[in-house]
Design an enzyme around this catalytic site. Structure first.
Site, PDB file in Angstrom:
ATOM      1  N   ASP A  65       0.718  -1.231   0.241  1.00  0.00           N
ATOM      2  CA  ASP A  65       0.077  -0.164  -0.215  1.00  0.00           C
ATOM      3  C   ASP A  65       1.273   0.969   0.412  1.00  0.00           C
ATOM      4  O   ASP A  65       1.688   1.603  -0.099  1.00  0.00           O
ATOM      5  CB  ASP A  65      -0.931   0.013   1.350  1.00  0.00           C
ATOM      6  CG  ASP A  65      -0.151  -0.284   3.085  1.00  0.00           C
ATOM      7  OD1 ASP A  65       0.841   0.175   2.794  1.00  0.00           O
ATOM      8  OD2 ASP A  65      -1.318   0.305   3.116  1.00  0.00           O
TER       9      ASP A  65
ATOM     10  N   CYS B 293       3.421  -3.320   4.066  1.00  0.00           N
ATOM     11  CA  CYS B 293       2.612  -2.403   4.866  1.00  0.00           C
ATOM     12  C   CYS B 293       2.863  -1.546   5.634  1.00  0.00           C
ATOM     13  O   CYS B 293       4.144  -2.167   6.061  1.00  0.00           O
ATOM     14  CB  CYS B 293       1.311  -2.494   4.677  1.00  0.00           C
ATOM     15  SG  CYS B 293       0.714  -3.684   6.281  1.00  0.00           S
TER      16      CYS B 293
ATOM     17  N   THR C   9       2.518  -1.787   9.037  1.00  0.00           N
ATOM     18  CA  THR C   9       2.908  -2.371  10.329  1.00  0.00           C
ATOM     19  C   THR C   9       3.168  -4.191  10.298  1.00  0.00           C
ATOM     20  O   THR C   9       3.765  -5.320  10.163  1.00  0.00           O
ATOM     21  CB  THR C   9       1.913  -3.050  10.654  1.00  0.00           C
ATOM     22  OG1 THR C   9       0.881  -2.957  10.258  1.00  0.00           O
ATOM     23  CG2 THR C   9       2.051  -1.679  11.685  1.00  0.00           C
TER      24      THR C   9
ATOM     25  N   HIS D  82       9.511 -23.866   9.460  1.00  0.00           N
ATOM     26  CA  HIS D  82       8.678 -24.858  10.206  1.00  0.00           C
ATOM     27  C   HIS D  82       6.683 -24.904   9.628  1.00  0.00           C
ATOM     28  O   HIS D  82       6.429 -25.547   9.426  1.00  0.00           O
ATOM     29  CB  HIS D  82       8.337 -24.649  11.438  1.00  0.00           C
ATOM     30  CG  HIS D  82       9.930 -24.848  12.114  1.00  0.00           C
ATOM     31  ND1 HIS D  82       9.717 -24.436  13.620  1.00  0.00           N
ATOM     32  CD2 HIS D  82      10.812 -25.342  11.900  1.00  0.00           C
ATOM     33  CE1 HIS D  82      10.934 -25.126  13.537  1.00  0.00           C
ATOM     34  NE2 HIS D  82      11.222 -25.647  13.051  1.00  0.00           N
TER      35      HIS D  82
ATOM     36  N   HIS E  42       5.946 -31.493  10.758  1.00  0.00           N
ATOM     37  CA  HIS E  42       5.708 -29.790  10.312  1.00  0.00           C
ATOM     38  C   HIS E  42       4.661 -30.509   9.135  1.00  0.00           C
ATOM     39  O   HIS E  42       3.990 -29.354   9.119  1.00  0.00           O
ATOM     40  CB  HIS E  42       6.807 -28.982   9.704  1.00  0.00           C
ATOM     41  CG  HIS E  42       8.155 -28.870  10.850  1.00  0.00           C
ATOM     42  ND1 HIS E  42       7.320 -27.582  11.902  1.00  0.00           N
ATOM     43  CD2 HIS E  42       9.398 -29.142  10.824  1.00  0.00           C
ATOM     44  CE1 HIS E  42       8.446 -28.216  13.155  1.00  0.00           C
ATOM     45  NE2 HIS E  42       9.940 -28.291  12.242  1.00  0.00           N
TER      46      HIS E  42
HETATM   47  C1  RB5 Z   1      -1.760   2.453   6.121  1.00  0.00           C
HETATM   48  O1  RB5 Z   1      -1.491   3.830   7.038  1.00  0.00           O
HETATM   49  C2  RB5 Z   1      -1.763   1.247   7.519  1.00  0.00           C
HETATM   50  O2  RB5 Z   1      -2.966   1.222   8.235  1.00  0.00           O
HETATM   51  C3  RB5 Z   1      -1.470   0.161   6.341  1.00  0.00           C
HETATM   52  O3  RB5 Z   1      -0.407   0.361   6.041  1.00  0.00           O
HETATM   53  C4  RB5 Z   1      -0.667  -0.993   7.375  1.00  0.00           C
HETATM   54  O4  RB5 Z   1      -0.237  -1.339   8.118  1.00  0.00           O
HETATM   55  C5  RB5 Z   1      -2.057  -1.832   7.863  1.00  0.00           C
HETATM   56  O5  RB5 Z   1      -2.095  -2.908   8.444  1.00  0.00           O
END
Ligand code: RB5
Length: 153
Positions: A11, A68, A70, A101, A137
């Site tokens: 994203d 993204c 996180t 695994h 596994h």
């Molecule tokens: C975008 O602000 C953020 O929510 C997205 O990049 C991501 O971290 C979502 O899990």
């Protein structure tokens, strides 16, 4: 498409790190197919890119990398696809274990929590590791597949 392909998507939050990771893949001889997004000038919804990469991996095999903020949202979305095992890895150890695994086929990285160098190390560890094929596994992955069959309609 052959199984050596790595589909890559992000994203807006993961866009810049995606370019870095894509360059790393290309430098190390991998075929990276970028499914977007193509800029970070506006906000893009991560489930859309996650679905593009996950669908490719589910339908055609190969592997995927999603970036993204996180790594969490894209992992959650990608794991809705049958046969996709998306892992949000945060160091080289979790990257390697997710392959050895869990036979992860999608790597999710958080651009707001990882430095560029760390993300490169994680990617390298993940790309180079293989599933161990150890009996325990294989058994556990089969259990996951069974859950998928029962839970997904
Ligand atoms: C975008 O602000 C953020 O929510 C997205 O990049 C991501 O971290 C979502 O899990």
């Amino acid at each position: 498409m052959g199984n050596d392909v790595i589909y890559i998507g992000s994203d807006h939050a993961g866009y810049r790190l995606k370019l870095k990771i894509k360059r790393l893949l290309e430098r190390t001889g991998h075929k990276a197919v970028d499914v977007g997004v193509n800029d970070d000038r506006k906000r893009y919804d991560y489930p859309k890119t996650a679905a593009k990469v996950a669908k490719k991996v589910a339908d055609e095999g190969g592997r995927g990398i999603l970036l993204c903020g996180t790594g969490l949202g894209e992992a959650i979305a990608a794991n809705k696809f049958k046969g996709v095992r998306a892992a949000n890895c945060f160091n080289e150890y979790t990257a390697r274990m997710s392959r050895e695994h869990n036979d992860s086929n999608v790597l999710c990285l958080g651009a707001r929590v990882l430095g560029g160098k760390e993300a490169e190390k994680i990617t390298k560890a993940w790309v180079e590791a293989d599933f161990s094929k150890e009996e325990r596994h294989i058994r556990r992955l089969k259990q996951i597949k069974d859950i998928e069959k029962k839970a997904c309609r």
